[in-house]
Write a protein that holds these residues in place. Structure first.
Motif, short mmCIF file in Angstrom:
data_model
loop_
_atom_site.label_atom_id
_atom_site.label_comp_id
_atom_site.label_asym_id
_atom_site.label_seq_id
_atom_site.Cartn_x
_atom_site.Cartn_y
_atom_site.Cartn_z
N LEU A 250 104.33 -5.26 3.95
CA LEU A 250 104.27 -4.51 5.20
C LEU A 250 104.41 -3.04 4.88
CD1 LEU A 250 104.21 -4.62 8.32
CD2 LEU A 250 106.70 -4.82 8.24
N ALA A 251 103.51 -2.23 5.36
CA ALA A 251 103.55 -0.79 5.12
C ALA A 251 103.43 -0.06 6.46
CB ALA A 251 102.42 -0.36 4.19
N VAL A 252 103.92 1.16 6.51
CA VAL A 252 103.83 2.00 7.70
C VAL A 252 103.04 3.25 7.32
CG1 VAL A 252 105.10 3.31 9.43
CG2 VAL A 252 106.05 1.16 8.54
N HIS A 253 102.00 3.55 8.09
CA HIS A 253 101.18 4.72 7.84
C HIS A 253 101.25 5.65 9.05
CE1 HIS A 253 98.77 3.34 4.25
NE2 HIS A 253 99.47 2.26 4.58
N PRO A 254 101.22 6.96 8.84
CA PRO A 254 101.25 7.89 9.97
C PRO A 254 99.91 7.91 10.71
CG PRO A 254 100.97 9.10 7.93
CD PRO A 254 101.18 7.65 7.56
N THR A 255 99.95 8.27 11.97
CA THR A 255 98.73 8.43 12.75
C THR A 255 98.94 9.50 13.81
OG1 THR A 255 97.06 7.32 14.10
CG2 THR A 255 99.32 6.59 14.40
N GLU A 256 97.90 10.21 14.10
CA GLU A 256 97.91 11.16 15.22
C GLU A 256 97.26 10.52 16.44
OE1 GLU A 256 99.44 14.13 15.22
OE2 GLU A 256 100.09 13.71 13.18
N GLY A 257 96.56 9.42 16.21
CA GLY A 257 95.88 8.73 17.29
C GLY A 257 96.73 7.62 17.88
N LYS A 258 96.09 6.73 18.60
CA LYS A 258 96.77 5.59 19.20
C LYS A 258 97.27 4.66 18.10
CE LYS A 258 96.01 1.72 22.28
NZ LYS A 258 95.04 0.91 23.01
N PRO A 259 98.55 4.26 18.13
CA PRO A 259 99.04 3.33 17.12
C PRO A 259 98.27 2.01 17.16
CG PRO A 259 100.86 4.32 18.30
CD PRO A 259 99.60 4.70 19.03
N GLU A 260 97.96 1.49 15.99
CA GLU A 260 97.28 0.21 15.89
C GLU A 260 97.77 -0.52 14.65
OE1 GLU A 260 93.11 1.09 15.60
OE2 GLU A 260 93.32 2.05 13.67
N HIS A 261 97.35 -1.75 14.48
CA HIS A 261 97.76 -2.56 13.34
C HIS A 261 96.51 -3.09 12.66
CE1 HIS A 261 101.61 -2.25 15.27
NE2 HIS A 261 101.13 -2.86 16.34
N GLU A 262 96.58 -3.23 11.34
CA GLU A 262 95.47 -3.78 10.56
C GLU A 262 95.97 -4.96 9.75
OE1 GLU A 262 92.34 -0.58 9.18
OE2 GLU A 262 94.36 -0.01 8.52
N LEU A 263 95.06 -5.85 9.43
CA LEU A 263 95.40 -7.02 8.64
C LEU A 263 94.44 -7.09 7.45
CD1 LEU A 263 97.11 -9.62 8.46
CD2 LEU A 263 95.34 -10.74 9.80
N PHE A 264 95.00 -7.10 6.24
CA PHE A 264 94.22 -7.23 5.02
C PHE A 264 94.71 -8.46 4.26
CE2 PHE A 264 93.66 -2.74 5.79
CZ PHE A 264 92.41 -2.45 5.29
N LEU A 265 93.79 -9.22 3.74
CA LEU A 265 94.13 -10.27 2.78
C LEU A 265 94.17 -9.61 1.41
CD1 LEU A 265 91.66 -12.99 4.09
CD2 LEU A 265 94.09 -12.76 4.62
N ILE A 266 95.08 -10.06 0.54
CA ILE A 266 95.24 -9.48 -0.79
C ILE A 266 94.76 -10.49 -1.83
CG2 ILE A 266 96.90 -8.62 -2.49
CD1 ILE A 266 98.71 -7.81 -0.15
N CYS A 267 94.09 -9.98 -2.86
CA CYS A 267 93.66 -10.85 -3.96
C CYS A 267 93.89 -10.13 -5.28
CB CYS A 267 92.19 -11.24 -3.81
SG CYS A 267 91.05 -9.84 -3.88
N ASP A 268 93.86 -10.89 -6.38
CA ASP A 268 94.06 -10.32 -7.71
C ASP A 268 92.75 -9.83 -8.33
OD1 ASP A 268 96.81 -10.80 -7.74
OD2 ASP A 268 96.52 -12.83 -8.47
N ASP A 269 91.62 -10.42 -7.93
CA ASP A 269 90.31 -10.08 -8.50
C ASP A 269 89.30 -10.09 -7.36
OD1 ASP A 269 87.74 -10.13 -9.68
OD2 ASP A 269 88.50 -11.15 -11.46
N ILE A 270 89.00 -8.92 -6.83
CA ILE A 270 88.17 -8.85 -5.63
C ILE A 270 86.74 -9.31 -5.89
CG2 ILE A 270 87.45 -6.43 -5.83
CD1 ILE A 270 88.06 -6.26 -2.73
N GLU A 271 86.20 -9.00 -7.07
CA GLU A 271 84.82 -9.43 -7.39
C GLU A 271 84.73 -10.96 -7.37
OE1 GLU A 271 82.14 -7.53 -7.96
OE2 GLU A 271 83.07 -5.55 -8.07
N LYS A 272 85.66 -11.62 -8.03
CA LYS A 272 85.67 -13.08 -8.11
C LYS A 272 85.91 -13.69 -6.72
CE LYS A 272 87.73 -15.52 -11.56
NZ LYS A 272 88.87 -16.02 -12.35
N THR A 273 86.83 -13.11 -5.95
CA THR A 273 87.15 -13.63 -4.62
C THR A 273 85.96 -13.50 -3.68
OG1 THR A 273 89.47 -13.09 -4.97
CG2 THR A 273 88.77 -13.48 -2.69
N VAL A 274 85.32 -12.34 -3.68
CA VAL A 274 84.15 -12.14 -2.82
C VAL A 274 83.03 -13.10 -3.22
CG1 VAL A 274 82.31 -10.51 -2.22
CG2 VAL A 274 84.69 -9.77 -2.15
#
Length: 116
Positions: free
Chosen positions: A46-70
């Motif tokens: 979980l990370a917190v990023h600053p924003t000047e706009g409307k607060p929103e949330h993002e969801l990312f899946l994490i992988c060890d090897d993006i080329e292989k996963t894709v």
């Protein structure tokens, strides 16, 4: 104190998204009642990023090897955007049912330890 995180993805096509999570990502699940699956996911960050706009949330899946996963995910007919190097990691967007999408990235930053 905190033992986990429950994330929600709202979708106009929940059955298609559930099929993606079950069949493509092969996430284990339990029936929460009336056939409603709740999926087990690997450790979460979980990370917190600053924003000047409307607060929103993002969801990312994490992988060890993006080329292989894709490559594996696209075998199931899932499209992705070109992989970009953003310094902190390699990133793509997976295009899901009816125009919905989810981020996927291979981090280049340090990862926090997880409780077991």
């Amino acid at each position: 104190m905190i033992t986990g995180m429950h994330a929600l993805i709202y979708s106009r096509h929940p059955k298609a998204l559930q099929a993606f999570l079950s069949n493509v990502l092969e996430l284990p699940s339990v029936d929460a009642g009336e056939g409603w699956p709740i999926y087990a996911v690997p450790p979460t960050e979980l990370a917190v990023h600053p924003t000047e706009g409307k607060p929103e949330h993002e969801l990312f899946l994490i992988c060890d090897d993006i080329e292989k996963t894709v490559a594996k995910i696209t075998e199931h007919g899932i499209k992705s955007t070109p992989i970009e190097d953003r310094g902190w990691g390699l990133v793509t967007t997976l295009e899901l049912a009816a125009g919905e999408s989810i981020g996927l990235y291979e981090p280049h930053h340090p990862r926090p330890p997880h409780k077991t």
